[in-house]
Design an enzyme around this catalytic site. Sequence first.
Site, short mmCIF file in Angstrom:
data_model
loop_
_atom_site.label_atom_id
_atom_site.label_comp_id
_atom_site.label_asym_id
_atom_site.label_seq_id
_atom_site.Cartn_x
_atom_site.Cartn_y
_atom_site.Cartn_z
N ASN A 12 0.77 -1.08 0.05
CA ASN A 12 0.08 0.01 0.00
C ASN A 12 0.88 1.30 -0.02
O ASN A 12 1.56 1.58 1.03
CB ASN A 12 -0.86 -0.13 1.38
CG ASN A 12 -1.64 1.08 1.57
OD1 ASN A 12 -1.83 1.98 0.57
ND2 ASN A 12 -2.07 1.31 2.60
N LYS A 14 0.03 4.14 -0.53
CA LYS A 14 -0.43 5.56 0.06
C LYS A 14 -0.11 6.70 -0.86
O LYS A 14 0.10 6.42 -2.06
CB LYS A 14 0.06 5.68 1.48
CG LYS A 14 -0.22 4.57 2.37
CD LYS A 14 0.14 4.76 3.86
CE LYS A 14 -0.29 3.36 4.76
NZ LYS A 14 0.19 3.59 6.18
N HIS A 97 -9.62 1.62 4.54
CA HIS A 97 -8.22 1.72 5.25
C HIS A 97 -8.43 2.65 6.33
O HIS A 97 -9.25 3.67 6.33
CB HIS A 97 -7.24 2.15 4.35
CG HIS A 97 -5.86 2.19 5.09
ND1 HIS A 97 -5.41 3.12 5.95
CD2 HIS A 97 -4.76 1.40 4.85
CE1 HIS A 97 -4.00 2.97 6.44
NE2 HIS A 97 -3.74 1.93 5.91
N GLU A 99 -6.70 4.98 7.51
CA GLU A 99 -6.68 6.35 7.14
C GLU A 99 -7.56 7.12 6.29
O GLU A 99 -8.13 8.49 6.66
CB GLU A 99 -5.41 6.76 6.30
CG GLU A 99 -4.25 6.43 7.35
CD GLU A 99 -2.78 6.11 6.66
OE1 GLU A 99 -2.80 5.96 5.22
OE2 GLU A 99 -1.87 5.27 7.17
N GLU A 169 -5.72 -4.45 10.66
CA GLU A 169 -4.36 -3.41 10.81
C GLU A 169 -4.60 -2.65 12.09
O GLU A 169 -5.34 -1.60 12.13
CB GLU A 169 -4.41 -2.39 9.78
CG GLU A 169 -4.06 -2.86 8.55
CD GLU A 169 -3.47 -2.05 7.46
OE1 GLU A 169 -2.25 -2.38 7.03
OE2 GLU A 169 -4.12 -1.12 7.01
N GLY A 175 2.68 2.41 10.83
CA GLY A 175 3.71 3.37 10.59
C GLY A 175 4.36 3.98 11.86
O GLY A 175 5.16 4.80 12.00
N SER A 209 3.32 -1.82 10.59
CA SER A 209 4.94 -1.90 10.80
C SER A 209 5.38 -3.25 10.40
O SER A 209 6.47 -3.71 11.06
CB SER A 209 5.07 -1.80 12.24
OG SER A 209 4.85 -0.22 12.48
P1 PGA Z 1 3.02 0.44 7.40
O1 PGA Z 1 1.48 0.64 7.02
O2 PGA Z 1 3.28 -0.82 7.10
O3 PGA Z 1 3.85 1.71 7.04
O4 PGA Z 1 2.85 0.34 8.93
C1 PGA Z 1 0.65 -0.31 7.06
C2 PGA Z 1 -0.62 0.20 6.40
O5 PGA Z 1 -1.13 1.21 6.72
O6 PGA Z 1 -1.37 -0.60 5.35
#
Ligand code: PGA
Length: 252
Positions: A12, A14, A97, A99, A169, A175, A209
């Site tokens: 992903n 983003k 997601h 976000e 998640e 992140g 992460s």
């Molecule tokens: P990350 O993000 O691997 O940077 O923690 C995962 C995600 O938001 O899908």
Amino acid sequence: MSEPRTPLVAGNWKMHKTIAETKAFVADLRARELPAGVDAVLCPPFTALCAARDALAGSPIGLGAQNMSWAESGPFTGEISPLMLEELDVEWVVLGHSERRALFGELDVRVNEKVRCALVHGMTPIVAVGETAEEHERGLARDKVYAQISAAFEGVATEDVARCVVAYEPIWAIGTGHADTPESADAIMGVIRACVPGLEHVRVLYGGSVKPDNIAAFVAQPNIDGALVGGASLEPASFAALLEGARRGAYA
Ligand code: PGA
């Protein structure tokens, strides 16, 4: 016994990577020897989907979008319809997601509409769910995930549910460099599988992460079939290492 599930690693990206950067990433990735027995999907931003599609032509790496409208067309400024994604040969779409939910006000009911819409258009939804840090600390992770999953698949026929992918998640792990433990994530995945008929045998991904050095431990868990990865999916060497780690975890 059901069929063993092929591990899946979805990157992903983003809001990262221009068209030029996308082309360079794919060219680099395709020059590498990637492990067999692991499905890989890249989810670039909308603007780079066309370039990614062309660069990926003839490779087994799948193409996904990071979001999609629930409507085919209409007065929805700034939105991208399933018809537009279909035209770009997009086969996967991340929906719900955290976000999108937290920063863009995406409600469970919309996620449900998007899931139905993606299925109608032959795409595989990767439905993302997860609890906040506060919910985690209060012991509410299971309840939260159960509610999000129930809502996302409301009214979806069992055979269509079985065509989906779920990504668990925990928001506090995204992140931050602080991944959940494989055991704790696996337990939540068990809840997810039992939540809605049809989810028993789908692929459930862990996200938050995930790195090349921890992915194998997640994928080795009985309920975890891969990962949805943000930061560590942005470099070809790292993405290739994620695929290799998933292979080790799944087939060790
Ligand atoms: P990350 O993000 O691997 O940077 O923690 C995962 C995600 O938001 O899908």
